[in-house]
Design an enzyme around this catalytic site. Structure first.
Site, PDB file in Angstrom:
ATOM      1  N   GLU A   1       7.848 -19.518   3.058  1.00 36.49           N
ATOM      2  CA  GLU A   1       6.627 -20.342   3.137  1.00 36.49           C
ATOM      3  C   GLU A   1       5.351 -19.546   2.861  1.00 36.49           C
ATOM      4  O   GLU A   1       4.451 -19.510   3.687  1.00 36.49           O
ATOM      5  CB  GLU A   1       6.546 -20.974   4.534  1.00 36.49           C
ATOM      6  CG  GLU A   1       7.591 -22.046   4.782  1.00 36.49           C
ATOM      7  CD  GLU A   1       7.235 -23.381   4.134  1.00 36.49           C
ATOM      8  OE1 GLU A   1       6.099 -23.540   3.663  1.00 36.49           O
ATOM      9  OE2 GLU A   1       8.118 -24.254   4.096  1.00 36.49           O
TER      10      GLU A   1
ATOM     11  N   GLU B   1      16.988 -24.267   4.190  1.00 36.57           N
ATOM     12  CA  GLU B   1      16.873 -24.939   5.488  1.00 36.57           C
ATOM     13  C   GLU B   1      17.220 -26.404   5.257  1.00 36.57           C
ATOM     14  O   GLU B   1      16.756 -27.017   4.301  1.00 36.57           O
ATOM     15  CB  GLU B   1      15.445 -24.851   6.050  1.00 36.57           C
ATOM     16  CG  GLU B   1      15.023 -23.437   6.393  1.00 36.57           C
ATOM     17  CD  GLU B   1      13.571 -23.321   6.851  1.00 36.57           C
ATOM     18  OE1 GLU B   1      12.984 -24.320   7.304  1.00 36.57           O
ATOM     19  OE2 GLU B   1      13.016 -22.217   6.731  1.00 36.57           O
TER      20      GLU B   1
HETATM   21  C1  IPT Z   1      10.034 -24.734   7.841  1.00 37.48           C
HETATM   22  C2  IPT Z   1       9.952 -23.293   8.213  1.00 37.48           C
HETATM   23  O1  IPT Z   1      10.411 -22.479   7.206  1.00 37.48           O
HETATM   24  C3  IPT Z   1      10.666 -22.970   9.455  1.00 37.48           C
HETATM   25  O2  IPT Z   1      10.204 -21.730   9.891  1.00 37.48           O
HETATM   26  C4  IPT Z   1      10.465 -24.005  10.489  1.00 37.48           C
HETATM   27  O3  IPT Z   1       9.111 -24.130  10.772  1.00 37.48           O
HETATM   28  C5  IPT Z   1      10.963 -25.293   9.974  1.00 37.48           C
HETATM   29  O4  IPT Z   1      10.289 -25.654   8.818  1.00 37.48           O
HETATM   30  C6  IPT Z   1      10.769 -26.418  10.943  1.00 37.48           C
HETATM   31  O5  IPT Z   1      11.183 -26.127  12.217  1.00 37.48           O
HETATM   32  S1  IPT Z   1       8.463 -25.104   7.184  1.00 37.48           S
HETATM   33  C7  IPT Z   1       8.145 -26.782   7.428  1.00 37.48           C
HETATM   34  C8  IPT Z   1       6.664 -27.016   7.419  1.00 37.48           C
HETATM   35  C9  IPT Z   1       8.790 -27.571   6.332  1.00 37.48           C
END
Ligand code: IPT
Length: 973
Positions: free
Chosen positions: A433, A503
């Protein structure tokens, strides 16, 4: 004005300064034989780095975070936004700075040796002084920093080591990960000594073919290397030879001077036992550096795994096999010690993941503790190793900011230099990010030259185009992409890179709906290879309720039921008095803060099952091996025949000898009785022998098939009265609240953050007003018509109570207006008398399941105490549901109680809480259990989805408006 240059230069506001006086990172493990400096250090917490040291000293334990050790600087949680307003590279003037100091007795026998201090990790700027003299600076909070103390300390005499840790800096802006902000020295500190002639680095390349190449870098503290040095190597007793060709080329190369020694060891291991996540075969390698006379001056130990990682077309291959990546994102986390984690804890993390079918880890979002990688090599995980770069709040400004160029390359290159020898590491990640800019390309360029053996991934680059070859990501690694988009990309003909989500399936609260749908698509669609669930941990910090302080190291113990110790709770954002925070978004893992698996773990375990079964033309069963590398010989099986009459028969299962991907027909192990309704066949698969991560007999999966469908039960009407009150509410001795209509559930995190619960609230579904319209008593029983009014619509509801043999049949109808086009549930809720503490049911279980998260809960006869049905999600919410329930009993120890039979498999929940009790509580410890049970029988229940971050559930799991019909019978036991 201070005279200390480390302070005077204000390195905490200089992004170009990534270090000063720090030694290059390398892969030589110096932990064994070192002098550990862990323990209590003298400690002062200054309010800013330029404050004079000199107040009173307390003590602080290293490794650890001062935010968890009794200081007034407490943990805070923000996700994307920074906890302070300053723009990069600035940091706030109020800047907690921890000064750690202790005496170190430098061993007398280290005279003449090179002496090095290693600080495992410090957040976020480390300043090092020895006996008052400045030694060095380091940033990069999750990698070790080494400093040469040779000329600064005297063997045989004590030296005073001071480590000053500045919490906020230019580096904080690129360490803006979604986690708690802490301060401290979070990994071990040690001092070690080497001969002046030492191994500066060792790079191991072990191929699937059995070829092994070990490149050694040799230096001498005196500068020029002595004549005649050489290296030798030994791999599981086999001697390696120094590559003469390489030496000759070096000797003839006039660019090679006399101060940087390079040597290469080679061998080819015939019939090599190769490494993969299923069979992580490792060899022991010892590299020795010698003087001309043969004396050994330095030794380096490595565990070597022979394997190849390649991308061919759009497939990521390990040893030529297209492997599925069943991954999870993992932070270094502990509820008492923050980012300080022990060997035992890391091992327990990985053991649990193995037992639940995971084979991959993304080290979100920074290089994890070095031991994690040793364990991943040993237990078998594919690791995406991620650099400590996340500039989320100011991502766009920083990605191209030349002042941060050095930091980007430094962080990525140091990670690669540390972890390059781990077979588990199959992909390098440039961070998380941080938008995408020239700084990323610079870092990627460094990696491509230094380690051409592994692909690179970076979500920020992949986002610019999943198929674009120019971008610094060899993998299309989106986050939270809708499944349809992934499938469409794979079918588009445009795909050029493996698609592995970095993710997906956000595990916040009661979540991970549609995980099985994802995997059905992944397994069926060439080009899709898996992903990494977000995330492993719920980062709840154990907090004393009495004073709001973190329990910290040595605090109250942990249980293994997910619930915080008495007098404690799991803190999330806002619980330490922070005004700017992101609440429970920090609690989004597949395990509770004490590592208790959440129900989704069982869902995952089944989805990842190594063995599957299918029905085969009623005569037999087809059994298949779903692994990539292993046979079935390490597994044992047992058949279970589950019959509707309440019996479960078992028989030993002979697992056929199948290679990966093979299938075989096996005979049906039972004679299925001709009648008796539904019949299900379950294969209980366990480990046949001890595995490093599971003793013999550990259950691994429960694949199940239906052998025969539902039989329709008929109730026999009898002539008896059913009693209802003036409001048309059923009067029954076992019920304290009569059955009424329910359309609402305590919002899950997904419901809340996905904007679904606010709609329910605006429709008034959380506080429907019931008005009885008519009560008619007829030959067949009592018919009650009622209206349930929300703010934007009215639901018409009818209940027909018919006396039947042994009890009452309740037939219900609810007509939802079009305006209520997406409700939580349509069903019945009632409450029982106290004392009915055991639930026995025929349906899916034993663990919690919901319509879009029920693939891991086999149909069976289950029996669970009511209190254990509830899942204590950190922020209380809808919990404890069981899918596909056909009938159940709720009983007291004296076997009295009630029995409910449903017209078809339905979603049921039995808890001690009303939906409004759960909604009103912020933490589990605020909940007061009701004496009786709150029972929900749902004609329809909305899927869970993952809308707290990512896609909502699929349309097929939504509850539609219109007419819903269901019926059930209630009997006393
Ligand atoms: C994404 C992040 O990479 C992760 O660290 C965590 O925040 C996750 O989402 C949510 O829990 S970033 C999100 C703004 C898509």
């Amino acid at each position: 004005m201070t005279s200390d240059p480390l302070i005077a230069l204000r390195p905490w506001e200089a992004p170009e300064v990534t270090s000063w006086g720090r030694l290059p990172m390398n892969a030589v493990d110096r932990r064994s034989g070192a002098l550990p400096l862990d323990g209590d250090w003298r400690f002062q917490l200054l309010s800013a780095p330029h404050e004079p040291v000199g107040g009173s000293w307390s003590s602080s334990y290293v490794p650890g975070a001062w935010t968890l050790q009794g200081t007034d600087d407490l943990p805070r949680y923000t996700n994307v936004r920074m906890p302070f307003a300053e723009f990069p590279p600035a940091s706030p003037t109020a800047n907690p700075t921890g000064v750690y100091e202790r005496e170190v007795d430098v061993p007398a026998e280290w005279a003449g040796r090179r002496i090095v201090l290693q600080a495992g990790a410090a957040e976020s700027v480390l300043l090092v002084h020895v006996d008052g003299r400045p030694v060095g600076i380091s940033k990069d909070s999750h990698l070790a920093a080494e400093f040469d103390l040779t000329g600064l300390v005297r063997p045989g005499s004590p030296a005073t080591v001071r480590l000053t840790v500045v919490k906020w800096s230019d580096a904080s802006h690129i360490e803006d990960q979604d986690q708690w902000w802490h301060g401290g020295i979070t990994r071990s500190v040690l001092l070690y000594a080497t001969d002046p002639l030492y191994l500066a680095d060792v790079t191991v390349r072990a191929r699937y073919s059995g070829e092994l190449r070990v490149d050694c870098l040799v230096r001498d503290a005196g500068g020029a290397l002595p004549e005649g040095w050489y290296v030798t190597g030994e791999l599981d007793g086999r001697l390696l030879t120094q590559d003469a060709e390489f030496d000759r080329a070096n000797a003839e190369d006039e660019r090679v001077s006399g101060f940087l020694g390079e040597a290469r060891l080679l061998t080819v291991v015939p019939e090599v036992r190769t490494w993969n996540a299923e069979t992580p075969e490792l060899y022991d390698l010892t590299v020795r550096l010698h003087r001309a006379d043969g004396t050994v001056t330095d030794t380096s130990y490595h565990r070597v795994g022979f394997r190849d990682v390649t991308i061919v077309g759009r497939d990521l291959l390990v040893n030529g096999e297209r492997v599925f990546v069943r991954g999870v994102n993992r932070h270094d986390f502990h509820p008492l010690t923050g980012r300080t984690v022990s060997y035992e804890d890391m091992r327990a993390d990985l053991v649990l993941l193995k037992r639940f079918g995971f084979n991959a880890i993304r080290t979100a979002h920074y290089p994890n503790d070095p031991t994690l990688y040793d364990l991943a090599d040993e237990l078998g995980f594919y690791v995406v190793d991620e650099a400590d770069i996340e500039s989320h709040d100011h991502a766009h400004e920083i990605a191209d900011d030349p002042r941060y160029l050095n930091a980007f390359v430094d962080r990525v290159s140091r990670m690669v230099l540390r972890d390059k020898n781990h077979p588990s590491v199959i992909i390098w990640s440039l961070g998380n990010e941080s938008d995408y800019g020239a700084n990323h390309d610079a870092a990627a360029g460094w990696v491509r030259r230094h380690d051409p053996t592994r692909p690179i991934q970076y979500e920020g680059a992949a986002k610019r185009g999943w198929a674009d070859p120019e971008l610094a990501s060899d993998i299309a690694c989106p986050m939270y992409a809708p499944l349809e988009d992934c499938v469409a990309h794979a079918l588009s003909g445009e795909q050029t890179k493996p698609l592995i989500q970095c993710e997906y399936s956000h595990a916040m609260g009661n979540s991970n709906g549609t995980l099985a749908d994802h995997w059905a698509a992944i397994e069926a669609t060439p080009g899709l290879q898996g992903g990494f669930i977000w995330e492993f941990w719920d980062h709840g910090i154990l907090q004393r309720v009495s004073d709001g302080r973190p329990a910290g190291r040595g605090g109250a113990g942990l249980h293994d039921n997910g619930v915080a110790a008495p007098g404690h709770r799991w803190a999330y954002g806002g619980d330490f008095g922070e005004s700017v925070h992101d609440g429970a978004f920090i609690a989004d893992g597949v395990v509770f803060p004490d590592r208790t698996p959440k129900p989704v773990m069982y869902e995952h375990r089944e989805i990842a099952a190594p063995v599957r079964i299918e029905c085969f033309r009623h005569e037999g069963i087809v059994l298949s091996n779903h692994q990539h590398f292993r046979g079935l010989d390490w597994l044992a099986g047992e058949w279970e025949l589950v019959l509707a009459d309440g019996t479960t028969l078992t028989a030993p299962a002979e697992l056929p000898d199948l290679c990966p991907g093979e299938t075989a027909a096996v005979p049906l192990p039972f004679e299925v009785p001709r009648d008796g309704g539904e019949a299900w066949l379950t294969l209980r698969v366990t480990t046949a022998e001890d595995q490093p991560w599971a003793p013999r007999g550990t259950e691994l999966c429960l694949p199940q098939i239906r052998l025969r469908g539902l039989a329709v039960a008929t109730d026999v009407p009898v002539d008896r009265r059913v009693e209802v009150d003036a409001e048309g509410l059923l009067v029954h001795p076992l019920l304290t609240a009569a059955p009424t209509l329910s359309l609402w559930r305590a919002p899950t995190d997904n419901d809340e953050l996905g904007g679904i619960a606010p709609r329910w609230q605006s429709w008034g579904l959380d506080a429907l007003v019931r008005k009885v319209v008519s009560v008619r008593e007829g030959a067949g029983g009592v018919t009650v018509e009622a209206e349930y009014a929300g703010t934007t619509g009215v639901v018409r509801h009818r209940q027909v109570f018919t006396p039947v043999e042994g009890g009452i049949r309740v037939a219900e109808e609810a007509e939802l207006p079009e305006a209520f086009d997406d409700v939580a549930r349509v069903g019945t809720v009632f409450e029982t008398v106290a004392g009915l503490d055991l639930l026995e049911w025929f349906g899916q279980g034993p663990w919690e399941s919901y319509p879009d998260r029920s693939a891991g809960a086999p149909v069976g006869h289950h029996r669970v105490p009511v209190d254990a049905l509830f899942t204590p999600y950190l922020r209380p919410q809808e919990s404890g549901g069981r899918h596909g329930v056909r009938h159940f009993t709720l009983s007291a120890p004296d076997a009295t109680g009630l029995r409910v039979a449903l017209d078809r498999p339905r979603q049921v929940s039995v808890t001690r809480y009303r939906a409004e009790d759960l909604t009103a509580a912020r933490h589990h410890d605020e909940l007061v259990p009701r004496p009786g049970c709150v029972v929900h029988l749902d004609a329809a229940h909305r899927g869970l989805g993952t809308a707290s971050c990512g896609p909502d559930t699929a349309p097929s799991y939504l509850v539609a408006p219109g007419l819903h019909r269901w019926s059930w019978t209630l009997r006393a036991l």
